[in-house]
Design a protein around this motif. Sequence first.
Motif, PDB file in Angstrom:
ATOM      1  N   SER A 319       0.853  -1.141  -0.082  1.00  0.00           N
ATOM      2  CA  SER A 319      -0.030  -0.111   0.122  1.00  0.00           C
ATOM      3  C   SER A 319       1.049   1.337  -0.103  1.00  0.00           C
ATOM      4  CB  SER A 319      -1.030  -0.028   1.252  1.00  0.00           C
ATOM      5  OG  SER A 319      -1.568   1.269   1.338  1.00  0.00           O
ATOM      6  N   LEU A 320       1.963   1.318   0.882  1.00  0.00           N
ATOM      7  CA  LEU A 320       2.763   2.341   0.941  1.00  0.00           C
ATOM      8  C   LEU A 320       3.292   2.496  -0.230  1.00  0.00           C
ATOM      9  CD1 LEU A 320       4.547   2.357   4.375  1.00  0.00           C
ATOM     10  CD2 LEU A 320       3.134   4.171   3.488  1.00  0.00           C
ATOM     11  N   ILE A 321       3.817   1.569  -1.115  1.00  0.00           N
ATOM     12  CA  ILE A 321       4.495   1.821  -2.339  1.00  0.00           C
ATOM     13  C   ILE A 321       3.618   2.467  -3.506  1.00  0.00           C
ATOM     14  CG2 ILE A 321       5.644   0.522  -4.318  1.00  0.00           C
ATOM     15  CD1 ILE A 321       6.417  -1.657  -2.195  1.00  0.00           C
ATOM     16  N   THR A 486      10.378  -1.024  -1.526  1.00  0.00           N
ATOM     17  CA  THR A 486      10.095  -1.926  -2.397  1.00  0.00           C
ATOM     18  C   THR A 486      11.276  -2.944  -2.424  1.00  0.00           C
ATOM     19  OG1 THR A 486       9.250  -0.422  -3.951  1.00  0.00           O
ATOM     20  CG2 THR A 486      10.151  -2.366  -4.821  1.00  0.00           C
ATOM     21  N   LEU A 487      12.313  -2.527  -1.927  1.00  0.00           N
ATOM     22  CA  LEU A 487      13.589  -3.399  -1.483  1.00  0.00           C
ATOM     23  C   LEU A 487      13.245  -4.508  -0.445  1.00  0.00           C
ATOM     24  CD1 LEU A 487      16.774  -1.517  -2.053  1.00  0.00           C
ATOM     25  CD2 LEU A 487      16.371  -3.596  -3.391  1.00  0.00           C
ATOM     26  N   GLY A 488      12.780  -3.823   0.565  1.00  0.00           N
ATOM     27  CA  GLY A 488      12.189  -4.510   1.851  1.00  0.00           C
ATOM     28  C   GLY A 488      11.023  -5.708   1.334  1.00  0.00           C
ATOM     29  N   LEU A 489       9.953  -5.218   0.751  1.00  0.00           N
ATOM     30  CA  LEU A 489       9.031  -6.159   0.229  1.00  0.00           C
ATOM     31  C   LEU A 489       9.694  -7.371  -0.561  1.00  0.00           C
ATOM     32  CD1 LEU A 489       5.962  -6.801   0.316  1.00  0.00           C
ATOM     33  CD2 LEU A 489       5.824  -5.513  -1.801  1.00  0.00           C
ATOM     34  N   ALA A 490      10.413  -7.324  -1.668  1.00  0.00           N
ATOM     35  CA  ALA A 490      11.085  -8.145  -2.258  1.00  0.00           C
ATOM     36  C   ALA A 490      11.704  -9.277  -1.552  1.00  0.00           C
ATOM     37  CB  ALA A 490      11.755  -7.733  -3.432  1.00  0.00           C
ATOM     38  N   ALA A 491      12.661  -8.675  -0.467  1.00  0.00           N
ATOM     39  CA  ALA A 491      13.425  -9.497   0.427  1.00  0.00           C
ATOM     40  C   ALA A 491      12.390 -10.456   1.303  1.00  0.00           C
ATOM     41  CB  ALA A 491      14.410  -8.443   1.281  1.00  0.00           C
TER      42      ALA A 491
END
Length: 529
Positions: A319-321, A486-491
Amino acid sequence: MSAASQSFQHNTNSSYELSQCTNLLKTSKQTSSRSTTPKARKRRPSLPENVDEALLFLKHEPATAGEVTSIDDKKLLRKIDWLLMPLMFSVYYLQYTDKTLLSTASVMGVIEDTHMPANGFSHLAMTFYVSFLVCEPLQSTLIQKFPTAQFLGINVTIWGVVVTMNCVCKGFAPLVVLRVLLGVFESCVAPSLIILTSMWYTRFEQTLRMGIWYQGSSIAPIVSTLASYGFLFYDKKHDHDHFKSWQILFLLFGLLTIAIGILVFFFLPNSPMKSRFSHAEKVAILERVRDNETGIENKHLKWKQVKEVLLDVKTWMMSLIVILTNVPNGAVSSFNDIIISNFGYSDAESLLQSLPGCAVAFFSVWWGTWAAGRYNCRGLVIIALIIPTLLGGALMAWLPANNKSGLLAGINLINTVGSTLPLLYSWVTANYAGHSKKITMNAILLMSFCLGNIIGPETFQDSDAPQYIPAKMTIVITLAIAIVITLGLAAMYHLENKRRDRAGYQEMPEDYQFLDLTDKQTRNFRYLL
């Protein structure tokens, strides 16, 4: 309760639900084997309510293996594409066109002719997205309750009527009312198209297909810009007693929208099971999307799945992205023509100068959806598309006002960020299983889209004209934060897949892919990156 206890309880509940479904499926199979008469085959099998509509279809109207294997998969996929993509593209094209016609009309005299107050244009942009935001949960619920494509067709037709009514507006108040109504009826478009795409395509095909219909948002400004440019010459040849060019623009696109809405109602299928394909082709379509493990359709709203979405941290990261990437997208879509005209161009030149930005948007959507689908790297591609917009915002914020070419380059680069949206659509479609869970997440996704688009135009205040430096700095800051999230979500998706790999695959009942289970109810589900 500890996290371990919660996990054990959740897995225990899931196992109980799976065992219940398994017993009911076995009973259904035994009953259908005894009932071989045509009359018996027409009875609806006794299956639990929580299963997918696809499973009811497969159990009620099975096809032989020979019938299914005789169908060429590539030809079938082409038939699906030609049935769905033209209409879905048209709907998304008109949705983007109709909501941004006001921006195009802003350089054609609508501001002066309707006596728009200071900051009135910003407030109109916000009004649309506020009504969109408020109605999104209701629309998503109705999409689950009613036939998806026909419900979409009705909404498209009604908003076409709303668009045509703009041509008779003589003041600011009627424009506000029509913008509210436009937001109400357009709020069903993206969730409907996302759900329809998930019904017909595999997870790896969905990204590219969402890119195809999303290209409507890239083509729309090109067509409306060229139409507006032509209408400027109409104004020069006719006196003020006739229809103004901006009035003709609203009338033309409103009538086109009505026509497309009627076509969608009659020709876009609600699901593979209710399409005009042969029976064997319907079964083949369901079998080819079986491994998605995200199901086709379920008309029962399940509050457990809704709760699962709301309590998942990944939901709010997504949602934040969406919010952060749509702050610049909303600002530019509403103020693109005004920003360019402030560089000193005439109305006609301002319209033509916006075309390179449309080309940037088109290429970004094409490359982004192709790369993400081909290499399973949605997160990295989203970041790659954010970076040019961040650079464009920096150029616009800190270049001197007399550097016209640099400023134009900046506003053109900002158009890459809009192409992250179909990737986010496909990320949700691929990684959220369970129909109620998908519907809920789609609503959250589109509400986040609205919030970003509400914030974006409001950063452009008349007091900051003509440079709008605070708004341009906001673009840079929000996008930098979006890259980190986005980096955190993919991780997180990557680590969860690794954890499931270590735990091993779970033994599941037959047809578990159509039991309307969520991605958390089976360890066999793997998240796409």
